[in-house]
Design a protein around this motif. Structure first.
Motif, PDB file in Angstrom:
ATOM      1  N   SER A  38       0.848  -1.200   0.000  1.00 63.98           N
ATOM      2  CA  SER A  38       0.000   0.000   0.000  1.00 63.98           C
ATOM      3  C   SER A  38       0.876   1.240   0.000  1.00 63.98           C
ATOM      4  N   GLY A  39       0.238   2.398  -0.050  1.00 65.44           N
ATOM      5  CA  GLY A  39       0.974   3.658  -0.059  1.00 65.44           C
ATOM      6  C   GLY A  39       0.404   4.622   0.956  1.00 65.44           C
ATOM      7  N   ALA A  40       1.288   5.241   1.721  1.00 56.40           N
ATOM      8  CA  ALA A  40       0.859   6.215   2.737  1.00 56.40           C
ATOM      9  C   ALA A  40       1.240   7.618   2.305  1.00 56.40           C
ATOM     10  N   MET A  41       0.463   8.591   2.748  1.00 58.69           N
ATOM     11  CA  MET A  41       0.738   9.996   2.480  1.00 58.69           C
ATOM     12  C   MET A  41       0.899  10.730   3.804  1.00 58.69           C
ATOM     13  N   LEU A  42       1.974  11.499   3.927  1.00 53.45           N
ATOM     14  CA  LEU A  42       2.129  12.390   5.071  1.00 53.45           C
ATOM     15  C   LEU A  42       1.430  13.703   4.739  1.00 53.45           C
ATOM     16  N   ALA A  83      -2.550   4.818  -2.775  1.00 55.11           N
ATOM     17  CA  ALA A  83      -1.771   4.639  -4.001  1.00 55.11           C
ATOM     18  C   ALA A  83      -1.840   3.289  -4.688  1.00 55.11           C
ATOM     19  N   VAL A  84      -2.140   2.203  -3.985  1.00 49.40           N
ATOM     20  CA  VAL A  84      -1.851   0.891  -4.589  1.00 49.40           C
ATOM     21  C   VAL A  84      -3.066  -0.030  -4.718  1.00 49.40           C
ATOM     22  N   VAL A  93     -11.360   6.600  -2.003  1.00 45.78           N
ATOM     23  CA  VAL A  93     -11.479   7.547  -0.893  1.00 45.78           C
ATOM     24  C   VAL A  93     -10.119   8.156  -0.565  1.00 45.78           C
ATOM     25  N   GLY A  94      -9.091   7.328  -0.513  1.00 48.18           N
ATOM     26  CA  GLY A  94      -7.765   7.809  -0.139  1.00 48.18           C
ATOM     27  C   GLY A  94      -7.213   8.823  -1.113  1.00 48.18           C
ATOM     28  N   ASN A  95      -7.316   8.528  -2.406  1.00 47.87           N
ATOM     29  CA  ASN A  95      -6.765   9.418  -3.409  1.00 47.87           C
ATOM     30  C   ASN A  95      -7.514  10.740  -3.451  1.00 47.87           C
ATOM     31  N   ALA A 128       1.578  17.628   1.118  1.00 45.42           N
ATOM     32  CA  ALA A 128       1.415  16.179   0.979  1.00 45.42           C
ATOM     33  C   ALA A 128       2.732  15.572   0.523  1.00 45.42           C
ATOM     34  N   ILE A 129       3.245  14.621   1.296  1.00 44.47           N
ATOM     35  CA  ILE A 129       4.518  13.967   0.984  1.00 44.47           C
ATOM     36  C   ILE A 129       4.254  12.492   0.756  1.00 44.47           C
ATOM     37  N   GLY A 130       4.587  12.012  -0.427  1.00 42.60           N
ATOM     38  CA  GLY A 130       4.379  10.610  -0.743  1.00 42.60           C
ATOM     39  C   GLY A 130       3.861  10.451  -2.161  1.00 42.60           C
ATOM     40  N   PRO A 131       3.281   9.304  -2.499  1.00 42.75           N
ATOM     41  CA  PRO A 131       3.031   8.186  -1.581  1.00 42.75           C
ATOM     42  C   PRO A 131       4.311   7.455  -1.194  1.00 42.75           C
ATOM     43  N   ILE A 132       4.327   6.974   0.032  1.00 39.78           N
ATOM     44  CA  ILE A 132       5.431   6.175   0.559  1.00 39.78           C
ATOM     45  C   ILE A 132       4.967   4.724   0.532  1.00 39.78           C
ATOM     46  N   LEU A 133       5.615   3.907  -0.284  1.00 36.62           N
ATOM     47  CA  LEU A 133       5.190   2.516  -0.395  1.00 36.62           C
ATOM     48  C   LEU A 133       5.551   1.752   0.878  1.00 36.62           C
TER      49      LEU A 133
END
Length: 348
Positions: free
Chosen positions: A152-156, A176-177, A291-293, A307-312
């Motif tokens: 998955s991908g996280a966003m700060l 993201a994923v 929803v996330g995007n 927004a920083i990411g997405p961080i896999l």
């Protein structure tokens, strides 16, 4: 000190070996020069050494000689990597000839093989490659972290609203994923997003809210008239909460919660009294990628959040994806982020 400055300092404190497989791309090479100048990480650049040095000279980059440069076409470890890759993919029918082709002509595969053989700790690509191109070799070679099957991908999200999250900082996943995760996958996303909140955002205590349009049964799933069954939206989140509590008992998590109940103490007191997470969440897990995007982009554009990411997340060693529209600074900070993830991955 800002969050990004703290991330850079953590990276510097325990330098990791990060592969940049798109080293002949201008933004990537400029970011590499800046990373090396600031001594954030030990870099492995994949590309033609003569061309990399030529480009560095043309662009006035003074630090590229500090990096290790791997020439994919003249690599003394090529056969070792090819044999290892063929063995890893034998059940999928990969031949040694196909493996040789990949480690010599696909820098993303070569980078993952360097990590697999413990020559590096993480990789970043995407300035020239798609997310699929980035993920494919990572999942085939490095594979998922133990107990995890869902990447998955996280966003700060860094906001000026200091009263919410962790002094205005919230980590959101998945953005993201995985388009429509199952309850089990959603529980995994909660766990790995909390890990990202700890290793990258520096949260001492990630507090995870599993989001929905319902808070503690305030709404019910609709019924599909054709089948007579729940459409499995709220129930999926409820099931994910149960699975997360069973599989990750140390994780501070609650749900299902609406976003305001997760973040605002006064709302939480009315909608979810007695919850240890409601009103205090600093990690938000959304029910699906849609929803996330949409959610993080609304917060970014309308709320002015950074927004920083997405961080896999969920891969055994960090492999991160860049936007093809990324800037030099995006790559620079992603090196620091990947280094922080690599530090924690070694402790697992």
């Amino acid at each position: 000190m800002s969050l990004l400055e703290k991330i850079v300092e953590r990276a510097k404190a325990d330098k990791q070996r990060i592969v940049l497989p798109e080293a002949e791309e201008e933004r990537t090479l400029r970011a590499a020069d800046k990373v090396l100048a600031d001594d954030i990480a030990d870099l492995i650049l994949i590309g033609n050494p003569a061309n990399i040095k030529k480009l560095a000279g043309e662009w006035g980059l003074k630090n590229i000689d500090k990096a290790t440069i791997v020439d994919p076409l003249n690599n003394p470890k090529a056969e070792e990597y090819a044999e290892k890759l063929a063995e890893l993919r034998k059940k999928k029918g990969m031949t040694i000839e196909q493996a040789r082709e990949l480690v010599m002509k696909n820098n993303l595969y070569l980078g993952c093989m360097i990590i697999k053989t413990e020559g590096a700790d993480g990789q970043i690509s995407g300035a020239l490659s798609t997310t699929g191109d980035t993920l494919r070799p990572a999942l085939q070679i490095i594979k998922c972290a133990p107990g995890i099957t869902c990447v998955s991908g996280a966003m700060l999200l860094i906001t000026n609203q200091k009263e919410y999250g962790e002094n205005g900082i919230v980590v959101m996943g998945d953005v993201a994923v995985t388009p429509n995760p199952s309850a089990d996958q959603l529980a995994q996303i909660a766990y790995t997003t909390a890990q990202t909140a700890h290793s990258v955002a520096g949260f001492a205590e990630p507090r995870v809210a599993m989001l929905s349009f319902s808070t503690k049964g305030s709404a019910k799933d609709a019924i599909n008239k054709a089948t007579g069954k729940s459409v499995y939206i709220i129930d999926k989140v409820k099931d994910a909460v149960k699975i997360a509590h069973e599989n990750y008992p140390e994780l501070k998590l609650d749900g299902e919660l609406q976003a305001d109940a997760a973040l605002v103490p006064t709302v939480a007191a009315k909608k979810a009294p007695g919850s240890d997470i409601a009103g205090k969440a600093n990690v938000l897990v959304v029910p699906n990628l849609e929803v996330g995007n949409i959610g993080y982009k609304l917060v970014q554009r309308l709320g002015g959040a950074i927004a920083i990411g997405p961080i896999l997340q969920g891969i055994a060693r960090p492999v991160n994806d860049l936007s093809r529209g990324c800037s030099v600074d995006d790559i620079y900070y992603m090196v620091a982020i990947t280094s922080c993830q690599a530090q924690d991955a070694k402790k697992a």
